[in-house]
Structure formats: structure tokens, C-alpha cells
Design a protein around this motif. Sequence first.
Motif, PDB file in Angstrom:
ATOM      1  N   GLU A  79      14.964  48.122  -4.975  1.00 55.24           N
ATOM      2  CA  GLU A  79      15.481  47.107  -5.894  1.00 55.24           C
ATOM      3  C   GLU A  79      16.608  47.670  -6.752  1.00 55.24           C
ATOM      4  O   GLU A  79      17.610  46.994  -6.978  1.00 55.24           O
ATOM      5  CB  GLU A  79      14.354  46.590  -6.788  1.00 55.24           C
ATOM      6  N   PHE A  82      19.702  47.918  -4.615  1.00 57.66           N
ATOM      7  CA  PHE A  82      20.287  46.597  -4.392  1.00 57.66           C
ATOM      8  C   PHE A  82      21.001  46.099  -5.646  1.00 57.66           C
ATOM      9  O   PHE A  82      22.116  45.576  -5.583  1.00 57.66           O
ATOM     10  CB  PHE A  82      19.206  45.604  -3.955  1.00 57.66           C
ATOM     11  N   LEU A  83      20.367  46.279  -6.820  1.00 54.30           N
ATOM     12  CA  LEU A  83      20.993  45.867  -8.081  1.00 54.30           C
ATOM     13  C   LEU A  83      22.286  46.632  -8.307  1.00 54.30           C
ATOM     14  O   LEU A  83      23.299  46.060  -8.690  1.00 54.30           O
ATOM     15  CB  LEU A  83      20.023  46.081  -9.245  1.00 54.30           C
ATOM     16  N   HIS A  85      24.207  47.940  -6.012  1.00 52.02           N
ATOM     17  CA  HIS A  85      25.173  47.424  -5.031  1.00 52.02           C
ATOM     18  C   HIS A  85      25.804  46.125  -5.547  1.00 52.02           C
ATOM     19  O   HIS A  85      27.026  45.960  -5.496  1.00 52.02           O
ATOM     20  CB  HIS A  85      24.471  47.193  -3.689  1.00 52.02           C
ATOM     21  N   CYS A  86      24.970  45.209  -6.046  1.00 54.88           N
ATOM     22  CA  CYS A  86      25.478  43.933  -6.561  1.00 54.88           C
ATOM     23  C   CYS A  86      26.389  44.151  -7.766  1.00 54.88           C
ATOM     24  O   CYS A  86      27.438  43.506  -7.881  1.00 54.88           O
ATOM     25  CB  CYS A  86      24.314  43.017  -6.945  1.00 54.88           C
ATOM     26  N   LEU A  87      26.002  45.061  -8.656  1.00 53.42           N
ATOM     27  CA  LEU A  87      26.851  45.360  -9.811  1.00 53.42           C
ATOM     28  C   LEU A  87      28.171  45.982  -9.363  1.00 53.42           C
ATOM     29  O   LEU A  87      29.221  45.723  -9.958  1.00 53.42           O
ATOM     30  CB  LEU A  87      26.118  46.281 -10.786  1.00 53.42           C
ATOM     31  N   LEU A  89      29.747  45.327  -6.523  1.00 54.09           N
ATOM     32  CA  LEU A  89      30.573  44.218  -6.015  1.00 54.09           C
ATOM     33  C   LEU A  89      31.153  43.394  -7.164  1.00 54.09           C
ATOM     34  O   LEU A  89      32.326  43.010  -7.138  1.00 54.09           O
ATOM     35  CB  LEU A  89      29.740  43.311  -5.106  1.00 54.09           C
ATOM     36  N   LEU A  90      30.324  43.145  -8.178  1.00 55.28           N
ATOM     37  CA  LEU A  90      30.794  42.390  -9.341  1.00 55.28           C
ATOM     38  C   LEU A  90      31.905  43.150 -10.056  1.00 55.28           C
ATOM     39  O   LEU A  90      32.925  42.567 -10.447  1.00 55.28           O
ATOM     40  CB  LEU A  90      29.621  42.121 -10.286  1.00 55.28           C
TER      41      LEU A  90
END
Length: 173
Positions: A79, A82-83, A85-87, A89-90
Amino acid sequence: MLASPPHPDEPITAVCAATYYADLIPAFAFVFRVNSTGTRFTVYATEQHRWLINSTYTLTISEHNSKPDRVPLWLSTDEAAFLRHCLGLLGQRWQDAITEAEAGAQHPATGEQASPGHVNVEPTPAGYQAIAGRFRNELHRVQDLVRRLDQLQPTTTPDTGTDTATDADADDS
């Protein structure tokens, strides 16, 4: 006295030893045993199956009372990765928006008049700079979240196994 006291940096775990319905308050009581200290404590919850008998749980300390605007967060390694990775991309999207706004600030205003029935909404160079500044603030906020996440739980990329904590430092601008 304990035969061997726990190491100060060792995670403290507790085993759910028993559960019962608390008569005085409408809740279920869960009794936990902390093996490393020989102590017990009780937690009350409205859900009957909130914790499972003989299951082990890790105890964490949170400054919730002194910082009511904070939320404690417990993530698995997957998790957290994944978090992060998302940050990432943002953060890249905010960086792209900043680059675009700064490029818009370099263009002289076209001065074109809008056709009848239409409005020209292109910002001035100063407007583009203000927009880039706001985007930069959001980028810094995302980078701060990444740094905080990396401090809590350094993650590795699954395909390379390399530490990703240095990726956020490279993105600082």
C-alpha cells in the motif's frame, strides 16, 4: 519483573486474549495481553468481531490528542509503494502544469479581440506567473507527503529493488 525487558526499538505487539459484552456500556470489550511487558489492557468497540481472539496486533503511538488535525495511518509495504507511486504521478502532473504556465508567461499577450459572442480568457503573463506559483505550492505539498511517507516506511520498487527515497529528492524544484 520480566526475565528480559523488550528492546526499546522493538515493535510492541498485543494478543487479543478475550472478549465479552460490557453490561454497563453498550459495547464489546476486548482484553489484550502484551507479552513483552506482562501487562493487559481493555479496548471497547461497537463491533462484536472488531478484533479476533488469539490474533496478534501491533501497537502504535499517535499524538492524536495533541494534534487533532492529524490522522494516524498504518500501511502495508504494498500500500505504501502504491501510494508513493500515485504521489509521484501527481507530482509529475503538477510539474508539467508549472512548465506549461511558465511557458505561457513567456509569450507576449496576443491582444486579439474575442469574436462577437465569445470571451477571451487567456491570462496575462503576470496571470500565468501567479498560476505557476499556485501549482508550485501544490507540487511542494505533494513532495512533502512523499518525504513524510519515505520517513515512515522506505519503499523499494518491485521490479528493480532499488530504494525510491531518492526519487523525491531529485524532483525538488
